[in-house]
Design a protein around this motif. Structure first.
Motif, PDB file in Angstrom:
ATOM      1  N   LEU A   3      53.874   8.222  13.290  1.00 50.54           N
ATOM      2  CA  LEU A   3      54.351   6.919  12.806  1.00 50.54           C
ATOM      3  C   LEU A   3      54.552   6.995  11.291  1.00 50.54           C
ATOM      4  N   SER A   4      55.627   6.382  10.810  1.00 54.68           N
ATOM      5  CA  SER A   4      55.758   6.272   9.351  1.00 54.68           C
ATOM      6  C   SER A   4      54.722   5.250   8.904  1.00 54.68           C
ATOM      7  N   THR A   5      53.790   5.707   8.087  1.00 53.55           N
ATOM      8  CA  THR A   5      52.595   4.916   7.800  1.00 53.55           C
ATOM      9  C   THR A   5      52.391   4.764   6.304  1.00 53.55           C
ATOM     10  N   VAL A   6      52.110   3.540   5.879  1.00 57.41           N
ATOM     11  CA  VAL A   6      51.756   3.329   4.482  1.00 57.41           C
ATOM     12  C   VAL A   6      50.384   2.673   4.446  1.00 57.41           C
ATOM     13  N   LEU A   7      49.559   3.097   3.508  1.00 57.14           N
ATOM     14  CA  LEU A   7      48.236   2.491   3.334  1.00 57.14           C
ATOM     15  C   LEU A   7      48.160   1.945   1.908  1.00 57.14           C
ATOM     16  N   PHE A   8      47.865   0.657   1.808  1.00 54.98           N
ATOM     17  CA  PHE A   8      47.712   0.042   0.490  1.00 54.98           C
ATOM     18  C   PHE A   8      46.238  -0.176   0.192  1.00 54.98           C
ATOM     19  N   ASP A   9      45.812   0.219  -0.993  1.00 55.52           N
ATOM     20  CA  ASP A   9      44.461  -0.142  -1.413  1.00 55.52           C
ATOM     21  C   ASP A   9      44.505  -0.652  -2.835  1.00 55.52           C
ATOM     22  N   GLU A  10      43.695  -1.691  -3.048  1.00 57.41           N
ATOM     23  CA  GLU A  10      43.666  -2.359  -4.339  1.00 57.41           C
ATOM     24  C   GLU A  10      43.126  -1.454  -5.450  1.00 57.41           C
ATOM     25  N   ASN A  11      42.197  -0.574  -5.095  1.00 56.30           N
ATOM     26  CA  ASN A  11      41.586   0.280  -6.098  1.00 56.30           C
ATOM     27  C   ASN A  11      42.430   1.527  -6.321  1.00 56.30           C
ATOM     28  N   PRO A  12      42.219   2.162  -7.483  1.00 57.23           N
ATOM     29  CA  PRO A  12      43.033   3.350  -7.748  1.00 57.23           C
ATOM     30  C   PRO A  12      42.813   4.445  -6.700  1.00 57.23           C
ATOM     31  N   GLY A  13      41.573   4.591  -6.234  1.00 63.01           N
ATOM     32  CA  GLY A  13      41.284   5.628  -5.240  1.00 63.01           C
ATOM     33  C   GLY A  13      40.826   5.007  -3.936  1.00 63.01           C
ATOM     34  N   VAL A  14      40.909   5.772  -2.852  1.00 59.45           N
ATOM     35  CA  VAL A  14      40.507   5.240  -1.558  1.00 59.45           C
ATOM     36  C   VAL A  14      38.982   5.269  -1.405  1.00 59.45           C
TER      37      VAL A  14
END
Lengths: 468, 371
Positions: A33-44
């Motif tokens: 799946l074409s997948t994007v993950l957004f996280d508010e912090n600079p690192g996961v």
């Protein structure tokens, strides 16, 4: 990563890069799946694995093996082909799965065929007298500073409250060479009765051995006292903590008070997206109504991790996988995915023992339903008495309360007062939180600057209107 | 079950329904107001709060003027100042062509005897709104205009109506409306109510009442969007509106700035729900960005929309039913009904009680939609 580099649409958008989000994104991306993950912090890493790829705390014994378990998840996600975008604030999610996100001062809207909300938990509000004084913060906040920047509390530090995280933080501070003046345990004694029913399960669970070891470790090095009431006292900032049990009252001079009474699902994004929520009387919080695959009432939107109900980090990853498997099966049925039954069994094991911890660490009524001048809504400075009086006058729900008192209308969007307001209204009107309900929440789920909003690309229709 | 009886049943607990109930009670009648949610739940409680005579359609100017007189002594009327402040409304011209159009309108109004709109030049505009961008050549001001707190206002009218003898039933839905001899029988989820007179002030749901009376109307359900910033130092007093682009803009006493102007969310009236359209709010943000450079770093903390009714000609339906004697309509305020609330309630009560009103409401009758 620049906002302009985002594709206009993805198969799957994962919001939040904690264990649930990382596990979901890697499974889905590996399945194609074409997948994007957004996280508010600079690192996961989310809160539990905060700073997992960058923490300056390199002595592995300090944060403990459970923390470092996050490393594998982060690596797995990084190599999965998922597009992982740090520093990305998701401020909108609507039922059509349009995701509004800000990256580096620029906003974009992207579409996703499936969305997995993995925004985890937040600390339960702990509204005691003086909790708004400078020098009082949450235990979670202190733990974040330790994980992300290697910062230890300075000055005379008191920790107060209940719940596993409280003890974990104490252990981490002590291992790192920090000092704790006292730990004030507010766990009601009566909780043991209800909890004992669940003791057999707990003893078989992974929590038991670790938990007892942790308690022993902390008790050996720090003063632990019990209390059924607590107040932060000071003029401009905290100077002492006043607490008591029964008739007795004690005072400890303190520069820093770290409060914690458990975590609850962070429901803001899911509610704003229109997902139906219900009251969980056992965990005393609202949580989304979900199917077996963690799908919410809004088609195509799932909630995994602690946002689906508190179960901890390892369970969160398994929940993320189950939600991702459902997304893959819906969008790409020919792809190979792990057997969901096996994942469910692992999840069940992880969830074992949870009931014992929940009942044991259930915060006392008086710590959830404050009285008098104790501030409930910090943003708009609304007190417990104001909320109680308004409820007694006939205000039936938190949304009316918002209109009357402005509580929940500040920048935190009700995160710090929502549960308190609901519980106070229920108490005052002699009904249940389920009946009273929660704030209606609206996007932006996180504040967005006018400049960011203005940077949204102009729509086709609008461009035509200008050209004409 | 024996039906309750009243002199008038008012359907809808928005500002208009509450105002009408209050004015009926002040005339010594016993109204029962029926509201399906709670008073001020929809547009009345969450609109931009503009108390504006400026830039109104000719047909509603008399109602607007009658209303303004009540706003200016609102505390005497409802026992609460409703947060009303009067710093004027300024319609900003963004270019010379727009200003020329405004000039023509102001002159036309003067010929018709209305003097509340006043043309202003660049210097006066800068004096009234120092933060406005330099490219704006002038505008129009209505100096007695202002703004109030919409939810507080609606609640104040509700409370005073009750104090004066009105009954307010909240959480009660109207399920039917039919003749019963010389009376109207209003069926509700809490039993029937019989009354000689009925006022339909049901906002976005008013077309359903009209349809049961055999006079369907082309009502559009809309949900104008608003957004609000975090607190900023005080920098603007009047309410600012635009004509060419959609914008209304004002700073509240607490420092927050409310940005609206009529961009619409998607409404779901049967679910009491709206979905915000961010691409349109981004347009508002760009307009503010250009007009008020000082606002660029401001933070948007909330956006919302209130469900209401719009008529095809953008003016309300006010007056007696064309099919059913004893029923009166008061709906379709088309995103600008807040200022009209106090006055229209007074006019409606006069109409219900006496059969006539001295305030001209020609052009607002429901008959205009008859095919």
């Amino acid at each position: 990563m620049n906002a302009a580099d985002l594709a206009p649409s993805y198969d799957l958008a994962v919001i939040g890069g904690g264990p649930a989000g990382l596990a979901a994104a890697s499974l889905a991306a590996r399945a194609g799946l074409s997948t994007v993950l957004f996280d508010e912090n600079p690192g996961v890493g989310g809160q539990i694995y905060r700073g997992i790829t960058s923490t300056p705390v390199t002595d592995r014994t300090i944060l403990g093996e459970d923390y470092w378990a996050g490393e594998a998840l982060a690596t797995e996600a990084k190599t999965s082909g998922a597009r992982i975008v740090g520093g990305a604030t998701v401020w909108n999610l609507d039922p059509q799965r349009i995701v509004g996100v800000s990256i580096d001062g620029k906003a974009r809207m992207i579409e996703a065929k499936r969305v997995i909300i993995a925004t985890g938990s937040q600390e339960r509000p702990f509204p005691v007298p003086g909790w708004t004084l400078p020098g009082v913060m949450t235990a979670g906040g202190a733990q974040t500073a330790l994980k992300a920047q290697g910062l230890l509390p300075s000055g005379r530090t008191v920790i107060a409250g209940t719940g596993p995280l409280l003890w974990l933080l104490a252990a981490q501070i002590l291992r790192a060479g920090g000092k704790i003046e006292a730990i004030i345990d507010t766990t009601p004694r009566g909780n043991w009765l209800r909890a004992l029913l669940h003791l057999p399960d707990f003893l078989l669970s992974p929590y038991a051995v670790k938990g007892l070891k942790l308690l022993r470790e902390v008790r050996a090095k720090a003063l632990v006292v019990r209390a059924d009431r607590i107040a932060a006292v000071g003029t401009d900032r905290l100077s002492e903590v006043v607490f008591g049990l029964g008739d007795g009252e004690r005072r400890i001079a303190a520069d820093l008070l770290l409060l914690h009474q458990g975590v609850v699902p962070n429901v803001n994004l899911a509610i704003a997206a229109g997902a139906t929520h219900e009251w969980n009387e056992h965990q005393l919080c609202f949580q989304p109504v979900l199917d077996l695959d963690f799908g919410s009432s809004v088609p195509g939107i799932a909630v995994a991790g602690d946002g689906a109900g508190i179960a901890g980090g390892t369970a969160a990853a398994e929940r993320g996988r189950i939600a991702a498997i459902a997304a893959v099966r819906a969008l790409k049925p020919e792809a190979t995915v792990p057997d969901p039954q096996t994942v469910r069994q692992r999840l069940q094991r992880e969830e074992m023992g949870r009931a014992f911890l929940d009942w044991l660490n259930r915060p006392a009524d008086r710590f959830r339903q404050p009285e008098g001048d104790t501030v409930v809504c910090r943003c708009e400075e609304v007190t417990a008495k104001q909320v109680r009086d308004m409820a007694a006058m006939g205000c039936e729900g938190p949304n009316q309360m918002k209109a009357f008192l402005r509580c929940g209308m500040g920048p935190c969007q009700g995160r710090l007062c929502g549960l308190t307001v609901t519980e106070l209204i229920a108490k005052q009107r002699d009904t249940t939180p389920a009946e009273v309900g929660y704030y209606r929440l609206r996007p932006p789920v996180k504040p967005i600057t006018l400049a960011e909003l203005a940077s949204l690309p102009i729509s086709e229709a609008e461009r035509k209107a200008v050209e004409r | 079950m024996v039906a309750r009886s009243a002199d008038v049943v008012v359907i809808g607990g928005g500002l208009h329904g509450c105002s009408t109930a209050l004015h009926l009670a002040l005339r010594g009648l016993r109204p029962i107001l029926v509201e399906k949610d709670y008073a001020g739940r929809h547009a009345s409680g969450v609109n931009a709060g503009g108390v504006r005579q400026l830039a109104r359609h000719l047909a509603e100017i008399p109602l607007s003027i009658a209303s303004m007189a009540l706003w200016e002594k609102i505390e005497d009327l409802v026992g609460d100042d409703c947060g009303f402040v009067s710093h004027g409304t300024v319609l900003v011209a963004e270019n010379e062509a727009e200003l020329a159009g405004f000039r023509a309108r102001v002159e036309d109004l003067r010929l018709k005897g209305f003097t509340h709109e006043e043309l202003i030049d660049r210097v006066e505009l800068k004096r009234l709104v120092p933060a406005v961008a330099d490219h704006c050549p002038g505008g129009v001001v209505s100096r007695r205009d202002g703004a109030a707190d919409p939810f507080r206002t609606t609640q104040a009218f509700r409370k005073r109506a009750i104090e004066k003898g009105a009954r307010v039933l909240e959480g009660v839905t109207v399920t039917g409306l039919a003749r019963a001899g010389s009376l109207w029988r209003v069926e509700t989820s809490a039993g029937a109510i019989e009354a000689p007179k009925v006022v339909n002030a049901a906002g976005a749901w008013a077309d359903r009442i009209a349809a049961t009376l055999g006079e369907p109307v082309p009502l559009e359900v809309i949900a104008p969007m608003l957004m609000v910033t975090s607190r900023l130092p005080a920098f603007i007093e009047p309410v600012v509106i635009l004509r060419g682009r959609k914008l209304s803009f004002k700073q509240l006493d607490n420092g927050t700035v409310v940005i609206g102007g009529g961009h619409l969310a998607v409404p779901y009236r049967d679910e009491n729900r709206t979905v915000i359209d961010w691409t349109k709010l981004a347009t508002s943000a760009r307009t503010v960005w250009e007009l008020f450079p000082a606002m660029r770093a401001a933070t948007i903390v909330r956006a919302w929309a209130g469900i209401e009714a719009r008529m095809p000609d953008d003016i309300p339906v006010v007056g007696p039913s064309a099919t059913s004697e004893g029923v009166f309509h008061q709906f379709g305020f088309s995103a600008h009904g807040f200022q009209l609330g106090p006055g229209t309630g007074a006019v409606m009560a006069e109409l219900v009680a006496t059969g006539a009103t001295n305030t001209p409401i020609d052009g607002l009758g429901i008959g205009r939609f008859k095919r």
